[in-house]
Design a protein around this motif. Structure first.
Motif, mmCIF file in Angstrom:
data_model
loop_
_atom_site.group_PDB
_atom_site.id
_atom_site.type_symbol
_atom_site.label_atom_id
_atom_site.label_comp_id
_atom_site.label_asym_id
_atom_site.label_seq_id
_atom_site.Cartn_x
_atom_site.Cartn_y
_atom_site.Cartn_z
ATOM 1 N N TRP A 57 0.944 -1.302 -0.056
ATOM 2 C CA TRP A 57 -0.007 -0.116 0.001
ATOM 3 C C TRP A 57 0.835 1.177 -0.043
ATOM 4 N N ARG A 58 1.820 1.040 0.335
ATOM 5 C CA ARG A 58 2.787 2.321 0.657
ATOM 6 C C ARG A 58 3.251 2.692 -0.940
ATOM 7 N N ASP A 59 3.160 1.925 -1.842
ATOM 8 C CA ASP A 59 3.888 2.209 -3.094
ATOM 9 C C ASP A 59 2.885 2.837 -3.948
ATOM 10 N N ASP A 60 1.530 2.985 -3.231
ATOM 11 C CA ASP A 60 0.275 3.738 -4.118
ATOM 12 C C ASP A 60 0.235 5.129 -3.367
ATOM 13 N N GLU A 61 0.545 5.964 -4.138
ATOM 14 C CA GLU A 61 0.769 7.425 -3.302
ATOM 15 C C GLU A 61 -0.678 7.800 -2.990
ATOM 16 N N GLU A 62 -1.404 7.518 -3.801
ATOM 17 C CA GLU A 62 -3.054 8.105 -3.390
ATOM 18 C C GLU A 62 -3.519 7.203 -2.228
ATOM 19 N N ALA A 64 -1.763 5.741 -0.039
ATOM 20 C CA ALA A 64 -0.971 6.203 1.022
ATOM 21 C C ALA A 64 -1.333 7.437 1.726
ATOM 22 N N ALA A 65 -1.590 8.502 0.962
ATOM 23 C CA ALA A 65 -1.892 9.767 1.484
ATOM 24 C C ALA A 65 -3.285 9.480 1.859
ATOM 25 N N ARG A 68 -3.033 8.093 5.554
ATOM 26 C CA ARG A 68 -2.562 8.966 6.393
ATOM 27 C C ARG A 68 -3.565 9.934 6.997
ATOM 28 N N ARG A 98 -7.566 -1.931 -4.972
ATOM 29 C CA ARG A 98 -7.164 -0.745 -4.409
ATOM 30 C C ARG A 98 -7.553 -0.345 -3.228
#
Length: 204
Positions: A57-62, A64-65, A68, A98
């Motif tokens: 999941w960290r590799d998917d920027e959207e 990961a945001a 957070r 996703r």
């Protein structure tokens, strides 16, 4: 003011947690709630198996945001659910994957935070017992001063002020601790609600 004091106490509890896995802290568990060091996905999730995911999941920027943002308790759950629905509405063929990644990130992030809170509560309770011993020692010293006919009045007043202050701090923290003990449950409930919203947004 009470909510600010509780927030400050929770911050102190989290700061006290060591950087280890949940459940590896001390055995000083002060809460009436049963200690559950770590959650399992099955306890809060009815969607696809997150262990079967090949992507991180960290590799998917959207994703990961969004993890957070949604993992923060200050974000109202209604807003979080709306964010999930909006995110899902933009997805196409990879929608299920996703959304599963999103939950995987939330589970890892919030389960880790919950474990840190639990470890911090234990360490905080241990320190409270040390403070209680200090209060007893200070009270004994004050009693000895009062019995000493040669004791300086200013020294007695200073000792009494210090004891009163230390006792007040101890009592305020003891009174707030039951509320802090509820925080792991709040994290679990939020994670369950977020997981439910994600499953709802998945294709039938």
């Amino acid at each position: 003011m009470a909510s600010l004091r509780l927030a400050a106490l929770l911050a102190a509890v989290i700061a006290a947690a060591p950087a280890v896995a949940a459940g590896q802290g001390t055995s000083d568990w002060p809460c009436v709630q049963r200690k559950v060091p770590a959650l399992t996905p099955a306890a809060v999730w009815t969607g696809p198996d997150i262990e079967a995911l090949e992507a991180d999941w960290r590799d998917d920027e959207e994703v990961a945001a969004l993890v957070r943002r949604l993992s923060q308790r200050r974000v109202p759950i209604e807003e979080a659910e709306a964010d999930i629905a909006a995110f899902a509405a933009e997805l196409d063929a990879d929608k299920t994957e996703r959304l599963t990644l999103l939950f995987a990130g939330l589970f890892e992030t919030m389960n880790t935070e919950r474990g840190q809170i639990i470890d911090g509560i234990e360490r905080y309770a241990h320190r409270q017992r040390e403070v209680a011993q200090k209060v007893r020692s200070m009270a004994s010293e004050l009693g000895a001063l009062r019995k000493d006919p040669n004791a300086d009045a200013a020294a007695i007043d200073e000792a009494k002020t210090a004891l009163d202050w230390q006792t007040r701090i101890y009592n305020e923290r003891r009174a707030s601790l039951p509320y802090v003990c509820e925080v792991p449950r709040f994290v679990e409930q939020r994670l369950f609600a977020l997981g439910r919203a994600i499953v709802k947004a998945m294709p039938n």
